[in-house]
Design a protein around this motif. Structure first.
Motif, PDB file in Angstrom:
ATOM      1  N   GLN A 178       6.098   1.105   2.552  1.00 56.11           N
ATOM      2  CA  GLN A 178       4.790   1.202   3.168  1.00 56.11           C
ATOM      3  C   GLN A 178       3.731   1.447   2.116  1.00 56.11           C
ATOM      4  O   GLN A 178       4.040   1.623   0.941  1.00 56.11           O
ATOM      5  CB  GLN A 178       4.769   2.344   4.181  1.00 56.11           C
ATOM      6  CG  GLN A 178       5.078   3.702   3.555  1.00 56.11           C
ATOM      7  CD  GLN A 178       5.072   4.822   4.565  1.00 56.11           C
ATOM      8  OE1 GLN A 178       4.296   4.820   5.506  1.00 56.11           O
ATOM      9  NE2 GLN A 178       5.939   5.802   4.368  1.00 56.11           N
ATOM     10  N   SER A 198       0.496   3.932   1.072  1.00 54.00           N
ATOM     11  CA  SER A 198      -0.180   5.194   1.346  1.00 54.00           C
ATOM     12  C   SER A 198      -1.512   5.212   0.621  1.00 54.00           C
ATOM     13  O   SER A 198      -1.575   4.942  -0.572  1.00 54.00           O
ATOM     14  CB  SER A 198       0.672   6.383   0.870  1.00 54.00           C
ATOM     15  OG  SER A 198       1.885   6.426   1.583  1.00 54.00           O
ATOM     16  N   ASP A 252      -3.973  11.800  11.341  1.00 45.66           N
ATOM     17  CA  ASP A 252      -2.671  11.266  11.721  1.00 45.66           C
ATOM     18  C   ASP A 252      -2.752   9.767  12.036  1.00 45.66           C
ATOM     19  O   ASP A 252      -1.923   8.976  11.562  1.00 45.66           O
ATOM     20  CB  ASP A 252      -2.153  12.027  12.945  1.00 45.66           C
ATOM     21  CG  ASP A 252      -0.820  11.479  13.420  1.00 45.66           C
ATOM     22  OD1 ASP A 252       0.157  11.550  12.658  1.00 45.66           O
ATOM     23  OD2 ASP A 252      -0.760  10.965  14.563  1.00 45.66           O
ATOM     24  N   TYR A 253      -3.768   9.385  12.795  1.00 45.10           N
ATOM     25  CA  TYR A 253      -3.900   7.977  13.206  1.00 45.10           C
ATOM     26  C   TYR A 253      -4.196   7.090  11.996  1.00 45.10           C
ATOM     27  O   TYR A 253      -3.675   5.971  11.878  1.00 45.10           O
ATOM     28  CB  TYR A 253      -5.018   7.849  14.240  1.00 45.10           C
ATOM     29  CG  TYR A 253      -5.036   6.531  14.969  1.00 45.10           C
ATOM     30  CD1 TYR A 253      -4.205   6.321  16.074  1.00 45.10           C
ATOM     31  CD2 TYR A 253      -5.864   5.494  14.564  1.00 45.10           C
ATOM     32  CE1 TYR A 253      -4.209   5.105  16.749  1.00 45.10           C
ATOM     33  CE2 TYR A 253      -5.867   4.274  15.240  1.00 45.10           C
ATOM     34  CZ  TYR A 253      -5.043   4.089  16.321  1.00 45.10           C
ATOM     35  OH  TYR A 253      -5.041   2.873  16.982  1.00 45.10           O
ATOM     36  N   ARG A 280      -1.067   6.464  10.081  1.00 46.30           N
ATOM     37  CA  ARG A 280      -0.101   5.598  10.770  1.00 46.30           C
ATOM     38  C   ARG A 280      -0.618   4.186  10.990  1.00 46.30           C
ATOM     39  O   ARG A 280       0.131   3.206  10.895  1.00 46.30           O
ATOM     40  CB  ARG A 280       0.268   6.194  12.133  1.00 46.30           C
ATOM     41  CG  ARG A 280       1.147   7.422  12.063  1.00 46.30           C
ATOM     42  CD  ARG A 280       1.626   7.848  13.445  1.00 46.30           C
ATOM     43  NE  ARG A 280       0.571   8.464  14.230  1.00 46.30           N
ATOM     44  CZ  ARG A 280       0.019   7.925  15.302  1.00 46.30           C
ATOM     45  NH1 ARG A 280       0.422   6.718  15.724  1.00 46.30           N
ATOM     46  NH2 ARG A 280      -0.926   8.552  15.971  1.00 46.30           N
ATOM     47  N   LYS A 281      -1.905   4.059  11.285  1.00 49.76           N
ATOM     48  CA  LYS A 281      -2.458   2.771  11.725  1.00 49.76           C
ATOM     49  C   LYS A 281      -3.402   2.123  10.721  1.00 49.76           C
ATOM     50  O   LYS A 281      -3.832   0.978  10.930  1.00 49.76           O
ATOM     51  CB  LYS A 281      -3.196   2.964  13.050  1.00 49.76           C
ATOM     52  CG  LYS A 281      -2.340   3.481  14.197  1.00 49.76           C
ATOM     53  CD  LYS A 281      -1.392   2.410  14.709  1.00 49.76           C
ATOM     54  CE  LYS A 281      -0.706   2.886  15.992  1.00 49.76           C
ATOM     55  NZ  LYS A 281       0.152   1.821  16.577  1.00 49.76           N
TER      56      LYS A 281
END
Length: 400
Positions: free
Chosen positions: A4, A6, A154-155, A158-159
Motif C-alpha cells: 500500500q 502511506s 482514519d478515513y 484508509r480511503k
C-alpha cells in the motif's frame, strides 16, 4: 501488511501566525423522511433547488433547517453546484454521526456514496433532545469535533480521500467569555461556525448556524480562496445574527479570537462577510486555516493518484541496492506533473517562470529499495500568503 501507499501530512514548516472538484461538499442534517421522496440515512446528490424539490423536500416544520441550509447554499454557490445530502434521525446527536457502529460511522455512508468526491462535510443539527450547555454551547459540539477529527484521520488513511468538517456552534449561550478557546485543541480538519440568518428568539428559534451560507461561498471559489476574501463581495444572506444580535452589533472579533469561524461587516462595504477561516487547532499549525487545509488535501489526493501507478512496480537498482537515478527522476516527474496539472492556479508559483510549478517531489536515490521494498517520497507544495493584517503608515509629504 498488504502492499500500500502511506502518505503523512508534515507540519511546522510555515510557522506562525492558516470548477475543480474542490467545491463538492456534503451536508448531513437532522431530518424527517418524506413519503415518496427524501429518506433518512440515504445519500442524495443534488445540483439545484429543483433537485431538492424533486425529493419532495419543502420548507416544513420537520425539515426547515435542512431546507434552509440548502436554499442558502444555492443562493451563494448557484445552481449546478454538486452537493450531497444525508438525513439523520432527530433522536441522534451530532457526535453520534461521527461514531463508528460496527466499524463504520454514519457519515461514512455519505462519503462512500460520493466515491471520495466530497471535500467538506457540513452539519445541520435539529435534534429533538434539549442541548446541555457547557462552556457556552451544547456540550456535544466539542465531543463531535473530536470524533470528526478522528474520523478524518482514519478515513484519510484508509480511503486516500481527505476532507474537512464544519460544525455548528450549536445553542451558543451568547456569552463569548464562556466559550472554549479552540486554539487549545488539535483538530486541524474541523471548524466550528457561530452566526445564523435567523434569530434565537424568532419564529424558528434558531440554535444553529448558517452552514449553507459558508458552504456555498466556499463552493463558489477555488480551494485557495479564503471564504472571507473581501473583493469577492458580500454574502447573499441579507441578515446575519449572533443569537438575537445583528452581527454588526456583536463583538464577533471575540469569537474569532476564540478560534471560531463567524461573520462580520466592513466599513464602507455593504452586506456581510465571513471574518476568516480558522480551524480548531493551534495557530502555529500549518493547517490552522481552512484555505490551507483544502490545498494540502488536494495535494494529498493527487500524490496518491500519481504514486499508485508505481505500487509493486519493478525498480531498477544499483549493485548496492540503491535506486537508479533515472527511475527516481521518473517518479518525481510523475508526481509533480500530476499535482501541477490538476491543481493549477491553486498552487503558489511564479507565472513568469515556466519551470516553476509550485510543487517539488524528491526521491532519494541512495535508499536501498532491494532490502527494504519501501520507497520514501517527499512532496512539497508552495502555499499562498494571505493579507490577514494590513499595517499602513500614513502621513503628509512636502517638498521643501
Amino acid at each position: 501488511m498488504k502492499p500500500q501507499i502511506s502518505i503523512s501530512f508534515t507540519n511546522g514548516v510555515i510557522g506562525a501566525v492558516t470548477p475543480l472538484d474542490t467545491g463538492c461538499f456534503g451536508l448531513v442534517a437532522s431530518a424527517v423522511s418524506v413519503v415518496g421522496g427524501f429518506q433518512l440515512e440515504t445519500a442524495y446528490q443534488v445540483k439545484s433547488m429543483k433537485d431538492v424539490a424533486d425529493l419532495k423536500l419543502v420548507d416544513s416544520i420537520d425539515n426547515h433547517r435542512l431546507y434552509k441550509a440548502l436554499a442558502e447554499f444555492y443562493d451563494e454557490a448557484g445552481s449546478g453546484t454538486e452537493l450531497w445530502i444525508y438525513g439523520m434521525p432527530k433522536t441522534a446527536k451530532v457526535s453520534d454521526w461521527f461514531t463508528p457502529v460496527a466499524g463504520i460511522a454514519p457519515v461514512e455512508n455519505l462519503l462512500n456514496a460520493a466515491n471520495g468526491k466530497i471535500r467538506g462535510l457540513f452539519t445541520v443539527n435539529d435534534a429533538t433532545a434539549a442541548p446541555v450547555i457547557t462552556a457556552g454551547m451544547d456540550a456535544d459540539v466539542l465531543l463531535a469535533a473530536g470524533k470528526a477529527q478522528t474520523l478524518f484521520e482514519d478515513y484519510t488513511a484508509r480511503k486516500y480521500a481527505p476532507y474537512f468538517t464544519i460544525l455548528e456552534g450549536y445553542a451558543f449561550s451568547g456569552v463569548k467569555t464562556e466559550l472554549t478557546d479552540l486554539s487549545t485543541l488539535n483538530h486541524s480538519a474541523v471548524g466550528i461556525l457561530i452566526g445564523d440568518t435567523e434569530t434565537a428568539s424568532g419564529l424558528t428559534m434558531s440554535k444553529g448556524a448558517a452552514v449553507g451560507v459558508l458552504a456555498g461561498r466556499l463552493a463558489a471559489y477555488p480551494a485557495k480562496v479564503n471564504a472571507g476574501k473581501v473583493i469577492n463581495g458580500a454574502l447573499a444572506a441579507p441578515q446575519l445574527f449572533i443569537n438575537d444580535t445583528p452581527v454588526e452589533n456583536y463583538d464577533c472579533e471575540a469569537l474569532y479570537d476564540k478560534g471560531f469561524i463567524t461573520f462580520t461587516t466592513h466599513q464602507s462595504r455593504a452586506g456581510y462577510f465571513v471574518m476568516d477561516d480558522p480551524l480548531a487547532c493551534d495557530p502555529d499549525d500549518d493547517y490552522h486555516y481552512l484555505s490551507r487545509r483544502r490545498i494540502i488535501n488536494e495535494a494529498f489526493r493527487f500524490s496518491y493518484d500519481a504514486l499508485l501507478d508505481f505500487l509493486l512496480d519493478e525498480v531498477p537498482a544499483n549493485n548496492d541496492g540503491s535506486i537508479m537515478a533515472t527511475y527516481a527522476k521518473t517518479v518525481e516527474s510523475a508526481v509533480e506533473r500530476k499535482i501541477s496539472t490538476n491543481m493549477g492556479d491553486d498552487l503558489s508559483r511564479d507565472v513568469n517562470d515556466p519551470n516553476d510549478t509550485g510543487v517539488k517531489c524528491f526521491v532519494n536515490p541512495t535508499q536501498n529499495i532491494v532490502t527494504s521494498s519501501r520507497l520514501d517520497v517527499v512532496v512539497r507544495i508552495r502555499p499562498f500568503g494571505y493579507n490577514r493584517w494590513i499595517d499602513v503608515l500614513l502621513g503628509f509629504e512636502l517638498n521643501s
